[in-house]
Design a protein around this motif. Structure first.
Motif, mmCIF file in Angstrom:
data_model
loop_
_atom_site.group_PDB
_atom_site.id
_atom_site.type_symbol
_atom_site.label_atom_id
_atom_site.label_comp_id
_atom_site.label_asym_id
_atom_site.label_seq_id
_atom_site.Cartn_x
_atom_site.Cartn_y
_atom_site.Cartn_z
ATOM 1 N N UNK A 221 0.883 -0.980 0.131
ATOM 2 C CA UNK A 221 0.146 -0.073 0.153
ATOM 3 C C UNK A 221 0.981 1.178 -0.149
ATOM 4 N N UNK A 222 0.455 2.194 -0.908
ATOM 5 C CA UNK A 222 1.547 3.400 -0.869
ATOM 6 C C UNK A 222 0.701 4.608 -0.997
ATOM 7 N N UNK A 223 1.049 5.571 -0.391
ATOM 8 C CA UNK A 223 0.731 7.144 -0.630
ATOM 9 C C UNK A 223 1.429 7.591 -1.638
ATOM 10 N N UNK A 224 0.774 8.437 -2.485
ATOM 11 C CA UNK A 224 1.606 8.935 -3.771
ATOM 12 C C UNK A 224 1.154 10.459 -3.502
ATOM 13 N N UNK A 225 2.224 11.363 -4.473
ATOM 14 C CA UNK A 225 2.228 12.727 -4.167
ATOM 15 C C UNK A 225 1.006 13.616 -4.047
ATOM 16 N N UNK A 226 -0.016 13.109 -4.866
ATOM 17 C CA UNK A 226 -1.463 13.874 -4.779
ATOM 18 C C UNK A 226 -2.046 13.375 -3.520
ATOM 19 N N UNK A 227 -1.456 12.759 -2.768
ATOM 20 C CA UNK A 227 -2.439 12.251 -1.498
ATOM 21 C C UNK A 227 -3.280 11.217 -1.537
ATOM 22 N N UNK A 228 -3.142 10.500 -2.582
ATOM 23 C CA UNK A 228 -4.200 9.375 -2.983
ATOM 24 C C UNK A 228 -3.515 7.957 -2.314
ATOM 25 N N UNK A 229 -4.185 6.853 -2.656
ATOM 26 C CA UNK A 229 -3.647 5.578 -2.032
ATOM 27 C C UNK A 229 -3.678 4.670 -3.304
ATOM 28 N N UNK A 230 -2.595 3.969 -3.337
ATOM 29 C CA UNK A 230 -2.649 2.774 -4.299
ATOM 30 C C UNK A 230 -2.314 1.365 -3.450
ATOM 31 N N UNK A 231 -2.820 0.447 -3.973
ATOM 32 C CA UNK A 231 -2.784 -0.808 -3.458
ATOM 33 C C UNK A 231 -2.384 -1.998 -4.464
ATOM 34 N N UNK A 232 -1.511 -2.892 -4.245
ATOM 35 C CA UNK A 232 -1.200 -4.059 -5.103
ATOM 36 C C UNK A 232 -1.098 -5.305 -4.319
ATOM 37 N N UNK A 233 -1.734 -6.139 -4.774
ATOM 38 C CA UNK A 233 -1.415 -7.544 -4.098
ATOM 39 C C UNK A 233 -2.959 -8.546 -4.205
ATOM 40 N N UNK A 234 -3.131 -9.171 -3.008
ATOM 41 C CA UNK A 234 -4.127 -10.101 -2.918
ATOM 42 C C UNK A 234 -5.398 -9.185 -2.330
ATOM 43 N N UNK A 235 -6.781 -9.940 -2.614
ATOM 44 C CA UNK A 235 -7.900 -8.973 -2.413
ATOM 45 C C UNK A 235 -8.945 -10.023 -1.460
ATOM 46 N N UNK A 236 -8.240 -10.878 -0.643
ATOM 47 C CA UNK A 236 -9.204 -12.013 -0.042
ATOM 48 C C UNK A 236 -10.114 -11.380 0.957
ATOM 49 N N UNK A 237 -9.539 -10.283 1.535
ATOM 50 C CA UNK A 237 -10.609 -9.607 2.593
ATOM 51 C C UNK A 237 -11.094 -8.159 2.093
ATOM 52 N N UNK A 238 -10.809 -7.828 0.788
ATOM 53 C CA UNK A 238 -11.091 -6.618 0.283
ATOM 54 C C UNK A 238 -9.951 -5.496 0.714
ATOM 55 N N UNK A 239 -8.569 -5.913 0.751
ATOM 56 C CA UNK A 239 -7.653 -5.207 1.465
ATOM 57 C C UNK A 239 -7.140 -4.475 0.348
ATOM 58 N N UNK A 240 -7.748 -4.695 -1.033
ATOM 59 C CA UNK A 240 -7.148 -3.523 -2.204
ATOM 60 C C UNK A 240 -7.963 -2.263 -2.064
ATOM 61 N N UNK A 241 -9.426 -2.386 -1.341
ATOM 62 C CA UNK A 241 -10.030 -1.239 -1.058
ATOM 63 C C UNK A 241 -10.629 -0.798 -2.306
ATOM 64 N N UNK A 242 -11.368 -1.788 -3.374
ATOM 65 C CA UNK A 242 -11.625 -1.462 -4.528
ATOM 66 C C UNK A 242 -13.166 -1.943 -4.531
#
Length: 545
Positions: A221-242
């Motif tokens: 999980x990463x915060x980028x310069x514009x203040x938004x968050x990106x995620x990469x990986x598994x999504x077993x429990x909805x951890x991608x937040x999508x």
């Protein structure tokens, strides 16, 4: 479950850089202020801290590094032959450190020159140097032993990284990012057939412009310069937040909708927490504070795990600037929180003293920890807690079986104790008068209480012999002692580092002191028994045949 440590705190590090610059150019102000500054020992003012499984580390204002607890696999960075230490020791061979982070059994630091250094276990490429520690084939009992040891026993530079501004240790690896927002990750390569491409830092091409990042099991999980968050990986429990769940094990990348103006992120791989400028806290994936009695790794509990598919501002998380996991057992979670006013709060299980308060076995609501000064940052892991005061002091409580609270003992602490002589906090010496000696199930009466330092127990020889059912006789000058019990016969000489045991000469770890205060463990072993120190019950249990 553990929330992975994130130790790159921007305001703190900016202050550290500024202070370092003043030192380098010779300082400012008149001679009186300069002399006053010289009187301050900046190596004893702590600005950052990290905690792994049974060990801890701290960074001082002058860039020196301290470590304490277990040195298994080189976790303390003190060298291969160094033993566990229940008090902080300065790590040699590294300086100008500005951040520290710890995984389960390894640690990493960021130096002021932008380089990253790592040490400890290297089973899954934790050191990022392209190697890993190899194991041989299982023996008849199924145990596998190290065949090629490539663990790091002293800090060593992670190759291929330069200009780094932020780091975070993962369970068995690390991540780092530079000022341009480029992100690298290494380790967590799995056991068995190690994925060799993970043994060295690999640039992440999917997420750019990173200003803060965290990684847990199967998730980045990463915060980028514009203040938004990106995620990469598994999504077993909805951890991608999508807004979705995917139990296929597929790796995906998502920009998290519904959150903006984010400063920091924390994740253990199943839960993501983000801290928004202005103080609001959001979570998604497994609901952090609602998992009591459930084990996310148990297939029977998997569908029962409360979760959020999208960012949710859960009321119980609001008002905190930092939240750490101190969970020791998944079914009995515990957490540590810091508020902007410098107060510390705890939540959950208290079997190991995690709550910082005596009495309750558990408390599944937030409660303030008393007895602390104003706190700047907190850290926790596996039943243990540590807090750094704004005055540079260090306080610890909870599980302490490896001496990793740093208070000179292995006693579980249910309330905070100041350690290391750091900052302005007075350190009260541990008085080793609380322990009881139990021999074959019965309490032994001693003229002098046993001395306990970490897991080492010493007793006056005469007392020990009597308690263990042995006889002791001294020569007229009291320089030679003969101990007999059954068929065992031992001869010791004051000032001598050798003993005669049943007619054979054996080496001792150190010369016999003139006080005849000897190691209870050694004596009991020669008499055919065992010693166990139980720091939770404050007992020394001796079993003799």
């Amino acid at each position: 479950m553990r929330l992975i440590t994130l130790t790159h705190r921007f305001a703190l590090k900016s202050l550290t850089f500024a202070l370092a610059a003043l030192v380098i150019v010779g300082g400012v102000g008149d001679s009186r202020s300069a002399n006053a500054a010289e009187a301050v020992d900046n190596s004893k003012l702590i600005v950052d801290v990290a905690m792994g499984n049974g060990f801890a580390l701290a960074v001082a204002k002058d860039g020196t590094l301290w470590s304490w607890g277990s040195n298994g696999g080189g976790r303390l960075g003190l060298g291969e032959t160094a033993k566990a230490t229940p008090t902080p020791i300065k790590v040699q061979g590294i300086n100008r450190v500005i951040a520290v982070s710890a995984g389960i059994n390894h640690a990493m630091t960021l130096k002021a020159d932008g380089t990253v250094w790592a040490w400890g276990f290297n089973m899954q490429g934790e050191l990022g140097n392209g190697t890993y520690t190899e194991y041989g084939e299982p023996d008849s009992k199924g145990a596998r032993r190290i065949s090629i040891d490539r663990n790091g026993y002293v800090p060593q530079q992670v190759p291929g990284l330069a200009g780094i501004v932020g780091i975070a240790a993962t369970n068995a690896g690390g991540i780092a990012w530079n000022e341009a927002g480029e992100l690298w990750k290494w380790g967590d390569a799995g056991t068995g057939t190690v994925a060799k491409e993970r043994l060295s830092p690999q640039k992440n091409e999917a997420i750019a412009s990173v200003v803060f990042a965290a990684a847990g099991t199967g998730l980045l999980a990463a915060v980028v310069k514009d203040g938004t968050v990106w995620t990469q990986g598994w999504n077993t429990f909805g951890q991608l937040g999508d807004g979705k769940r995917d139990e296929s094990g597929r790796i995906a990348v998502a920009q998290v909708e519904g959150v903006a103006n984010i400063e920091r992120v924390v994740t253990n791989g199943a839960t993501v927490l983000v801290f928004q400028r202005g103080g609001k806290v959001f979570e998604w994936g497994i609901s952090l504070l609602e998992t009591k009695g459930l084990n996310q790794t148990d297939p029977a509990d998997r569908d029962k795990m409360p979760h959020h598919l999208q960012p949710t501002a859960s009321p119980e998380l609001q008002g905190f600037s930092e939240i750490r996991s101190t969970t020791y057992l998944l079914v009995k979670p515990s957490f540590l929180g810091l508020k902007p006013d410098g107060t510390v709060w705890t939540f959950g299980d208290n079997a190991l003293g995690q709550l910082g308060v005596s009495g309750p076995a558990e408390r599944y609501s937030w409660g303030q920890v008393s007895g602390l000064p104003s706190i700047a940052t907190v850290e926790g892991a596996y039943g243990s807690n540590v807090a750094v005061g704004t005055d540079g002091s260090v306080w610890a409580w909870g599980r302490n079986d490896y001496g990793h609270l740093g208070d000179g003992t292995t006693i579980m602490r249910k309330t905070p104790v100041a350690i290391g002589g750091f900052g302005s906090a007075p350190v009260k010496p541990e008085l080793p008068t609380q322990y009881k000696l139990i021999v074959n199930g019965k309490e032994a009466t001693l003229a002098t209480k046993p001395v306990v330092k970490g897991t080492t127990v010493t007793l006056p020889l005469a007392d020990a012999a009597k308690a263990f059912g042995a006889k002791v006789s001294f020569d007229k000058n009291k320089t030679t002692a003969t101990i007999t019990r059954g068929k065992s016969k031992l001869v010791l000489k004051s000032g001598n580092a050798q003993a005669i045991v049943n007619g054979k000469t054996v080496k001792l770890a150190s010369p016999v002191p003139k006080s005849w205060q000897i190691s209870a463990e050694w004596l009991v072993k020669q008499l055919g028994g065992t010693v166990k120190v139980d720091s939770s019950k404050l007992t020394i249990v001796v079993t003799l045949k």
